[in-house]
Motif scaffolding. Structure first.
Motif, mmCIF file in Angstrom:
data_model
loop_
_atom_site.group_PDB
_atom_site.id
_atom_site.type_symbol
_atom_site.label_atom_id
_atom_site.label_comp_id
_atom_site.label_asym_id
_atom_site.label_seq_id
_atom_site.Cartn_x
_atom_site.Cartn_y
_atom_site.Cartn_z
ATOM 1 N N VAL A 86 0.856 -1.186 0.000
ATOM 2 C CA VAL A 86 0.000 0.000 0.000
ATOM 3 C C VAL A 86 0.887 1.230 0.000
ATOM 4 C CG1 VAL A 86 -1.713 1.305 1.292
ATOM 5 C CG2 VAL A 86 -1.846 -1.189 1.207
ATOM 6 N N PRO A 87 0.670 2.185 -0.913
ATOM 7 C CA PRO A 87 1.537 3.366 -0.969
ATOM 8 C C PRO A 87 1.492 4.155 0.330
ATOM 9 C CG PRO A 87 0.115 3.212 -2.895
ATOM 10 C CD PRO A 87 -0.368 2.209 -1.922
ATOM 11 N N ALA A 88 2.573 4.833 0.599
ATOM 12 C CA ALA A 88 2.646 5.659 1.805
ATOM 13 C C ALA A 88 1.645 6.788 1.724
ATOM 14 C CB ALA A 88 4.058 6.224 1.966
ATOM 15 N N ALA A 89 1.075 7.130 2.881
ATOM 16 C CA ALA A 89 0.094 8.211 2.929
ATOM 17 C C ALA A 89 0.733 9.538 3.266
ATOM 18 C CB ALA A 89 -0.982 7.892 3.962
ATOM 19 N N GLY A 90 1.994 9.542 3.546
ATOM 20 C CA GLY A 90 2.659 10.787 3.919
ATOM 21 C C GLY A 90 4.151 10.668 3.688
ATOM 22 N N ARG A 91 4.913 11.503 4.330
ATOM 23 C CA ARG A 91 6.360 11.447 4.197
ATOM 24 C C ARG A 91 6.926 10.387 5.127
ATOM 25 N NH1 ARG A 91 6.901 18.027 4.728
ATOM 26 N NH2 ARG A 91 5.369 18.489 3.115
ATOM 27 N N PRO A 92 8.199 10.040 4.972
ATOM 28 C CA PRO A 92 8.790 9.013 5.830
ATOM 29 C C PRO A 92 8.724 9.395 7.299
ATOM 30 C CG PRO A 92 10.197 9.487 3.948
ATOM 31 C CD PRO A 92 9.134 10.537 3.961
ATOM 32 N N ALA A 93 8.760 8.387 8.166
ATOM 33 C CA ALA A 93 8.751 8.639 9.606
ATOM 34 C C ALA A 93 9.981 9.450 10.002
ATOM 35 C CB ALA A 93 8.728 7.319 10.359
ATOM 36 N N VAL A 94 9.863 10.191 11.082
ATOM 37 C CA VAL A 94 10.943 11.034 11.560
ATOM 38 C C VAL A 94 11.940 10.182 12.326
ATOM 39 C CG1 VAL A 94 11.514 13.034 12.974
ATOM 40 C CG2 VAL A 94 9.385 12.981 11.680
ATOM 41 N N SER A 95 13.159 10.076 11.818
ATOM 42 C CA SER A 95 14.258 9.383 12.500
ATOM 43 C C SER A 95 13.901 7.947 12.863
ATOM 44 C CB SER A 95 14.659 10.149 13.776
ATOM 45 O OG SER A 95 14.990 11.475 13.463
ATOM 46 N N GLY A 96 13.049 7.301 12.065
ATOM 47 C CA GLY A 96 12.731 5.915 12.325
ATOM 48 C C GLY A 96 11.840 5.660 13.520
ATOM 49 N N ARG A 97 11.376 6.688 14.207
ATOM 50 C CA ARG A 97 10.511 6.506 15.365
ATOM 51 C C ARG A 97 9.066 6.799 14.971
ATOM 52 N NH1 ARG A 97 9.146 11.590 16.860
ATOM 53 N NH2 ARG A 97 10.586 13.267 16.303
ATOM 54 N N VAL A 98 8.139 6.481 15.876
ATOM 55 C CA VAL A 98 6.731 6.782 15.621
ATOM 56 C C VAL A 98 6.529 8.296 15.715
ATOM 57 C CG1 VAL A 98 4.377 6.468 16.423
ATOM 58 C CG2 VAL A 98 5.999 4.565 16.534
ATOM 59 N N PRO A 99 6.011 8.905 14.684
ATOM 60 C CA PRO A 99 5.819 10.372 14.727
ATOM 61 C C PRO A 99 4.778 10.753 15.770
ATOM 62 C CG PRO A 99 5.636 9.506 12.490
ATOM 63 C CD PRO A 99 5.601 8.331 13.406
ATOM 64 N N THR A 100 4.866 11.961 16.244
ATOM 65 C CA THR A 100 3.841 12.501 17.127
ATOM 66 C C THR A 100 2.628 12.903 16.289
ATOM 67 O OG1 THR A 100 4.596 14.774 16.917
ATOM 68 C CG2 THR A 100 5.638 13.421 18.634
ATOM 69 N N PRO A 101 1.468 13.065 16.918
ATOM 70 C CA PRO A 101 0.304 13.550 16.151
ATOM 71 C C PRO A 101 0.584 14.879 15.462
ATOM 72 C CG PRO A 101 -0.403 12.684 18.273
ATOM 73 C CD PRO A 101 1.100 12.705 18.299
ATOM 74 N N GLU A 102 1.349 15.746 16.123
ATOM 75 C CA GLU A 102 1.666 17.052 15.526
ATOM 76 C C GLU A 102 2.498 16.869 14.264
ATOM 77 O OE1 GLU A 102 0.700 17.507 19.768
ATOM 78 O OE2 GLU A 102 2.092 16.208 18.681
ATOM 79 N N GLU A 103 3.463 15.958 14.316
ATOM 80 C CA GLU A 103 4.290 15.710 13.132
ATOM 81 C C GLU A 103 3.472 15.056 12.015
ATOM 82 O OE1 GLU A 103 8.571 14.995 15.395
ATOM 83 O OE2 GLU A 103 7.175 13.333 15.116
ATOM 84 N N ALA A 104 2.612 14.124 12.398
ATOM 85 C CA ALA A 104 1.798 13.440 11.391
ATOM 86 C C ALA A 104 0.863 14.413 10.690
ATOM 87 C CB ALA A 104 1.002 12.312 12.048
ATOM 88 N N ARG A 105 0.277 15.346 11.436
ATOM 89 C CA ARG A 105 -0.635 16.312 10.822
ATOM 90 C C ARG A 105 0.113 17.284 9.927
ATOM 91 N NH1 ARG A 105 -6.392 17.398 13.015
ATOM 92 N NH2 ARG A 105 -6.292 18.509 11.061
ATOM 93 N N ALA A 106 1.405 17.437 10.192
ATOM 94 C CA ALA A 106 2.215 18.282 9.317
ATOM 95 C C ALA A 106 2.688 17.518 8.087
ATOM 96 C CB ALA A 106 3.406 18.832 10.090
#
Length: 652
Positions: free
Chosen positions: A580-600
């Motif tokens: 399934v294609p990615a819905a956004g950009r790659p994760a930040v530094s290999g960790r789970v992004p925060t909601p704030e980062e995901a919304r950005a």
């Protein structure tokens, strides 16, 4: 435990408590609590509005008292407009005319009170002999080209017989009229409201916290069913607005239930001197003085406590029907009132496109819409609001995703996040409004632009749109768990209308919106393709998703070639080739992004993946932070990315 304050987008500014009317159903002139309060100067008003804008307020309701009695009304209106706010102003018209030229061009809606055309009844209702001033103001402004007027007609037993005259007057002068059945907060029309405990306080100028109210309030009485029905029957009258959600609230009002109110949770209530009135204007017995910026006041522990423990919970709150405070929360709770509100709003937008209704045609529409509205109330009855102010509907974690009241089976996390990427329910994927609004935003304006579809042509598609509106709702209500597939006649009637409209719009950009709508009908895909395609329309992914619930396998396979190839697997059930294609950009530094980062847009796919399998508590906590990071400008893009990922399609 007190919850974090919700962002404010609306404010009610009680510019003054002074009033020159003596309406029996209003208490501002009767209660000593409203006497002798200081009012803001021009500089104070500018600072007040600046701070409201910093808080996030974009909609300002200027009220009172009678706002025209404040010498700086023009300053308030102009400055709010300079700040980019949508401004609504209500007046009784007695002293407004000299200010009209300086105010009317700068407000989005000017509400003018008009309950009757009878001078005798006007005096009995409002205590003044100024009906002539009201009519002169309306007619003068309309003659000058003002198109932002709205009449407010409070309907009671006294003036129920005048409603049709007021509606005819509104139609004659081409101005909207809102019919509001009177609630009994202020007792009967001919009575002065008995002094209650709040009124006995005679609050000091600073209006500090008063003693708790213990005496019983005057008993609330809902309007009679006959009166409510009389108002509801005007919903198809030209230029007339009837809010079916308000009527539903009055019908179901019960002292046993907590009232969902927006006072100081979504609507900041600001008094004449800038204070925040607690819990609201109508139950006011405490204040937070305006000694700090509003962005600090909304986090004041006392405001949060009153908001969470008292607003909607007091005895008077449980029988309250002050719709300016109640209507907005309906947009943030996906329950029956929201759906009725959506239906009413659509009807207001669609009526101008329809030809003048004969009495027989109007009666037929009322009968058909009664059946649709009954079905709406039936299937939406199980819907429950969220457990937190930021949750648009109730949900819980399930093994296969998230269980909500909006679907028979659990939905994916992407849907929950996409719905909550927006501030309110108007963009929720499983509400009929998302598709029905294509009628008045794109399809009908394009049809009306065709010269050959003038009012004289009874065969023109635009003349049947009120039936189409009902057909669309009947089809889309099947999305909800208790919904039933409509009779085949409904889909065929929708297909016939869309075929006629398609012949007119063939080759025009708006044909893509029509193609989305007609996919809900029985029209053959080959005929749809002859005049349009849904490819590239912003709502194409949504309709693909809805068809997966509404249409059978054969119909989906037939329609699949109309849509972009990336949606073929979702429609036909074929497996998606590759990951399934990615819905956004790659994760930040290999960790789970925060909601704030995901919304950005940073690591949205990783954020979603981390929530799959989370328990309900973790989902709720993540959703609160997700909502707190809301950005109205990026919300549509984030929601679209999530929907595409859910369908297994690449972001576009």
């Amino acid at each position: 435990m007190a919850t974090a304050p919700t962002r404010f987008r609306h404010a009610r500014l009680y510019l003054t408590f002074r009033c020159n009317s003596r309406c029996g159903y209003c208490n501002v002139w009767q209660d000593p609590v409203f006497d002798g309060h200081r009012e803001l100067t021009a500089d104070g008003l500018r600072r007040c509005l600046d701070e409201l804008a910093e808080l996030g307020v974009t909609y300002l309701d200027i009220t009172g008292g009678e706002p025209s009695l404040h010498r700086e009304l023009v300053t308030a209106v102009r400055h709010a407009r300079d700040l980019g706010m949508t401004v609504e102003l209500t007046t009784n018209a007695i002293r407004f005319a000299p200010l009209a030229a300086e105010i009317v061009p700068y407000v989005d809606t000017l509400n003018i009170s008009l309950d009757t055309l009878s001078a005798e009844r006007y005096h009995r209702i409002r205590g003044t002999d100024t009906l002539d001033r009201t009519l002169a103001l309306v007619e003068g402004l309309r003659a000058g080209g003002a198109d932002n007027l709205k009449l407010i007609c409070v309907v009671t037993e006294q003036n129920a017989g005048d409603v049709e005259d007021v509606v005819a007057y509104a139609r004659r002068h081409r101005v909207a009229v809102y019919l509001a059945p009177m609630f009994s907060y202020f007792a009967a029309q001919s009575e002065v409201r008995p002094a209650g405990p709040v009124r006995m306080l005679k609050l000091a100028a600073v209006n500090g916290r008063g003693t708790a109210a213990t005496a019983a309030e005057a008993p609330a009485r809902a309007p009679s069913p006959v009166l409510l029905r009389r108002v509801a029957e005007q919903r198809y009258a030209p230029y007339t607005r009837v809010d079916l959600a308000f009527l539903h609230h009055l019908r179901t009002l019960s002292p046993a239930d907590v009232t969902a109110c927006g006072a100081n949770s979504r609507i900041l209530t600001v008094g004449p001197d800038g204070r925040v009135m607690l819990p609201c204007y109508h139950e006011w017995d405490a204040s937070i003085p305006w000694e700090r910026p509003y962005r600090d006041l909304v986090r004041d522990p006392e405001l949060v406590r009153v908001r969470d423990e008292e607003v909607g919970h007091r005895p008077a709150c449980r029988t309250c029907a002050v719709f300016p405070y109640l209507g907005l929360p309906m947009s943030h709770r996906l329950t029956t009132p929201f759906l009725l509100q959506a239906f009413s709003r659509e009807l207001d937008r669609l009526k101008p496109y329809a030809a003048a209704l004969t009495p027989e045609r109007r009666a037929a529409l009322l009968e058909r819409s009664d059946a649709v509205l009954a079905e709406l109330e039936r299937v939406s009855a199980p819907l429950r609001p969220g457990e937190h102010l930021d949750e648009l509907y109730r949900f819980e974690a399930a093994d296969a995703g998230v269980r909500t009241g909006l679907a028979r089976e659990p939905v994916r996390v992407e849907e929950l996040l996409a719905d909550h990427a927006h501030d309110d329910c108007w963009q929720v994927q499983r509400t009929p409004h998302r598709v029905v609004r294509l009628l008045y935003t794109e399809i009908l304006p394009a049809l009306a632009a065709e010269e050959r579809l003038g009012p004289a042509r009874e065969s023109a598609p635009a003349t049947d749109v009120l039936d189409v509106h009902l057909d669309c709702w009947r089809v889309l209500l099947a999305l909800l768990p208790g919904g039933k597939a409509p009779d085949l006649t409904v889909r065929r009637r929708l297909a016939h209308w869309c075929a006629r409209a398609g012949q007119v719009l063939a080759g025009r950009p708006e044909a893509s919106a029509l193609a989305l709508l007609v996919c809900l009908s029985t029209l053959p895909a080959a005929e749809i393709a002859s005049w349009g395609s849904p490819r590239g329309h912003a709502e194409e992914p949504l309709v693909v998703k809805l068809l997966c619930s509404l249409a059978g396998p054969e119909r989906r396979a037939e329609l699949a070639p109309l849509f972009a190839p990336e949606f073929t697997p979702a429609l036909t059930g074929e497996p998606v080739a590759g990951p399934v294609p990615a819905a956004g950009r790659p994760a930040v530094s290999g960790r789970v992004p925060t909601p704030e980062e995901a919304r950005a847009g940073h690591g949205l796919e990783s954020f979603v993946a981390a929530l799959r399998g989370a328990d309900t508590g973790a989902l709720r906590a993540a959703l609160r932070r997700w909502k707190a990071a809301a950005d109205p400008e990026t919300a549509p893009d984030i929601a679209r990315r999530l929907l595409l990922a859910e369908l297994g399609a690449a972001p576009r």
